[in-house]
Design an enzyme around this catalytic site. Structure first.
Site, PDB file in Angstrom:
ATOM      1  N   CYS A  64     175.994 157.951   4.598  1.00  0.00           N
ATOM      2  CA  CYS A  64     176.368 156.732   5.326  1.00  0.00           C
ATOM      3  C   CYS A  64     177.588 156.034   4.747  1.00  0.00           C
ATOM      4  O   CYS A  64     178.032 155.009   5.278  1.00  0.00           O
ATOM      5  CB  CYS A  64     175.179 155.781   5.372  1.00  0.00           C
TER       6      CYS A  64
ATOM      7  N   HIS B  46     176.502 146.449   4.435  1.00  0.00           N
ATOM      8  CA  HIS B  46     175.841 147.694   4.829  1.00  0.00           C
ATOM      9  C   HIS B  46     174.533 147.361   5.556  1.00  0.00           C
ATOM     10  O   HIS B  46     174.268 147.895   6.629  1.00  0.00           O
ATOM     11  CB  HIS B  46     175.593 148.574   3.621  1.00  0.00           C
TER      12      HIS B  46
ATOM     13  N   GLU C 152     171.887 145.320  -2.329  1.00  0.00           N
ATOM     14  CA  GLU C 152     173.231 144.968  -1.888  1.00  0.00           C
ATOM     15  C   GLU C 152     173.515 143.495  -2.170  1.00  0.00           C
ATOM     16  O   GLU C 152     174.619 143.144  -2.596  1.00  0.00           O
ATOM     17  CB  GLU C 152     173.407 145.258  -0.401  1.00  0.00           C
TER      18      GLU C 152
ATOM     19  N   LYS D 174     174.738 146.056  12.016  1.00  0.00           N
ATOM     20  CA  LYS D 174     173.744 147.069  12.388  1.00  0.00           C
ATOM     21  C   LYS D 174     172.577 146.439  13.139  1.00  0.00           C
ATOM     22  O   LYS D 174     171.816 147.137  13.809  1.00  0.00           O
ATOM     23  CB  LYS D 174     173.246 147.812  11.156  1.00  0.00           C
TER      24      LYS D 174
ATOM     25  N   HIS E  39     172.154 151.942  13.119  1.00  0.00           N
ATOM     26  CA  HIS E  39     172.844 152.577  11.989  1.00  0.00           C
ATOM     27  C   HIS E  39     173.501 153.858  12.474  1.00  0.00           C
ATOM     28  O   HIS E  39     172.819 154.826  12.810  1.00  0.00           O
ATOM     29  CB  HIS E  39     171.829 152.856  10.888  1.00  0.00           C
TER      30      HIS E  39
ATOM     31  N   PHE F 258     172.783 157.941   1.224  1.00  0.00           N
ATOM     32  CA  PHE F 258     171.891 158.825   0.485  1.00  0.00           C
ATOM     33  C   PHE F 258     172.708 159.674  -0.497  1.00  0.00           C
ATOM     34  O   PHE F 258     173.800 160.138  -0.177  1.00  0.00           O
ATOM     35  CB  PHE F 258     171.152 159.755   1.451  1.00  0.00           C
TER      36      PHE F 258
END
Length: 415
Positions: free
Chosen positions: A164, A304, A315, A336, A341, A401
């Site tokens: 991502c 994010h 975050e 998002k 996402h 990831f």
């Protein structure tokens, strides 16, 4: 002297708009692109999650039948967004040096529809029925290759693949290509088309997806105490980067400056972020240092903010560590919440929105934040919000990831 890199073209193909202006307009309204899936495979495979944010329009509305047949959906989205960005930039294709024109187009998963459809064809109908274009269509560099072929970029065609964080890494790669004098123009972006039963089943199995099947438009809830996972999205974002001198020489309209980038890794866990946000903090600091930015320059962050219980808190911790008490004065958007996402495309689409936020001095909305998690005391944009005048900086965060962290800093442009 470091070459200044500017943004001159924008393109987007998203769940809330089939072009950048519509996506931007809907992001300011708080439009949700999340819907109940009607595909037969949802019931066939008894998927526990039956919602997603599909592209706002069919790719077939923008591409020829031949192009549709020869491109995986991820590549279709990339070409649509790149063509829009290229047109928006106003560059005369015949007037540029194509050997100094490059592409960096990212994906997190690549041609999953082509790959799995091809496997089904092989098992059910035999090897002679597998399409000869299967490999070119499924390969992760398919979007970058298609964009470079379509626009005639002979400098290089690169493909960051870092989950991502991919789209934001493409931004950073384009920045470096121009700074190093290896290109004058770079089309950067990211594309993803993974609303497919296999990846959805896998994400659901790891408890990453929201199961608010009866409330699709309210499912993506970054920072809300009741958040239960992200919503799958699809689409693409594209940005034209140029050296400042190249843009000025042709009288280009300049949206903003791509001022800096920071890329780090957590080396912590294959799916979970570092709980203290240490890698994200280093990426934020690196992006600011790269752009000669101090915390008080930052007025806006497109976070994010996936809406996962374990992802949103680190975050915040990273932002607090990197920006200190000034974070209390920074407007944070979690887009998002509107479009789900988009995985490897998310950073590119969110960079389009961040660029427009700086250019128009407005911040996109965060929707579905009804009961903010006290562990995440951010100043979140939940109603129409203007950004200050003067020189401003906005940050776009992307984390993936594998512990991939990527941050870009976008500054209002002055000669």
């Amino acid at each position: 002297m470091t070459r200044k890199v500017v943004i001159t073209g924008l393109g987007a193909f998203t769940p809330i708009g089939s072009d950048a202006p519509t996506t931007w307009e809907n992001s300011l309204k708080g439009t949700s692109g999340v819907r109940k899936l009607t595909d037969e495979w949802v019931e066939k495979y008894e998927l526990p999650v039956s919602i997603a944010a599909k592209a706002a329009a069919p790719a077939a509305d923008f591409l020829s039948r031949v192009e549709m047949k020869r491109m995986d959906p991820s590549t279709q989205f990339a070409v649509i967004a790149a063509r829009e960005a290229w047109k928006d930039s106003g560059i005369d294709t015949d007037a540029i040096d194509h050997d100094r024109f490059a592409v960096s187009f990212a994906t997190g998963i690549g041609g999953v529809w082509t790959l799995l459809d091809g496997w089904d064809t092989l098992r059910e109908r035999g090897p002679r029925r597998v399409m000869p274009m299967t490999v070119p269509m499924l390969m992760p560099n398919g979007p970058a290759a298609a964009v470079s072929l379509d626009l005639g970029a002979r400098g290089s065609a690169r493909t960051p693949v870092s989950a991502c964080a991919s789209g934001t890494e493409a931004m950073a790669q384009g920045l470096e290509l121009i700074r190093q004098g290896k290109a004058d123009v770079v089309v950067v972006g990211g594309a993803e088309a993974a609303i497919h039963p296999m990846p959805m089943a896998s994400f659901a199995a790891m408890q990453a997806l929201s199961k608010r099947n009866d409330e699709p438009e309210r499912a993506s809830r970054p920072y809300d105490i009741d958040r239960d996972g992200f919503v799958m999205g699809e689409g693409a974002g594209a940005i034209v980067l140029e050296s400042e001198e190249h843009a000025l020489a042709r009288g280009a309209r300049i949206y903003a400056e791509l001022a800096g980038a920071g890329i780090t890794s957590d080396a912590h866990h294959i799916t979970a972020p570092d709980p203290e946000g240490l890698g994200a903090t280093r990426a934020l600091r690196a992006a600011m240092e790269d752009g000669g930015i101090v915390p008080t320059d930052v007025v806006h962050v497109n976070a994010h903010a996936t809406s996962t219980p374990v992802g949103d808190v680190p975050e915040y911790t990273a932002l607090k560590t990197a920006l200190g008490d000034h974070l209390d004065d920074v407007w944070v958007s979690a887009t998002k919440s509107q479009m789900g996402h988009l995985l490897g495309a998310s950073g590119a689409v969110e960079s389009v929105l961040t660029t427009l936020a700086v250019y128009h001095r407005k911040a996109p909305l965060t929707i579905n934040l009804e009961n903010q998690d006290p562990k995440i005391p951010l100043k979140v944009v939940t109603s129409p919000t203007d950004l200050p005048e003067g020189e401003i900086v906005a940050l776009n965060n992307s984390f993936g990831f594998g512990g991939h962290n990527a941050v870009v800093a976008i500054r209002s442009y002055t000669k």
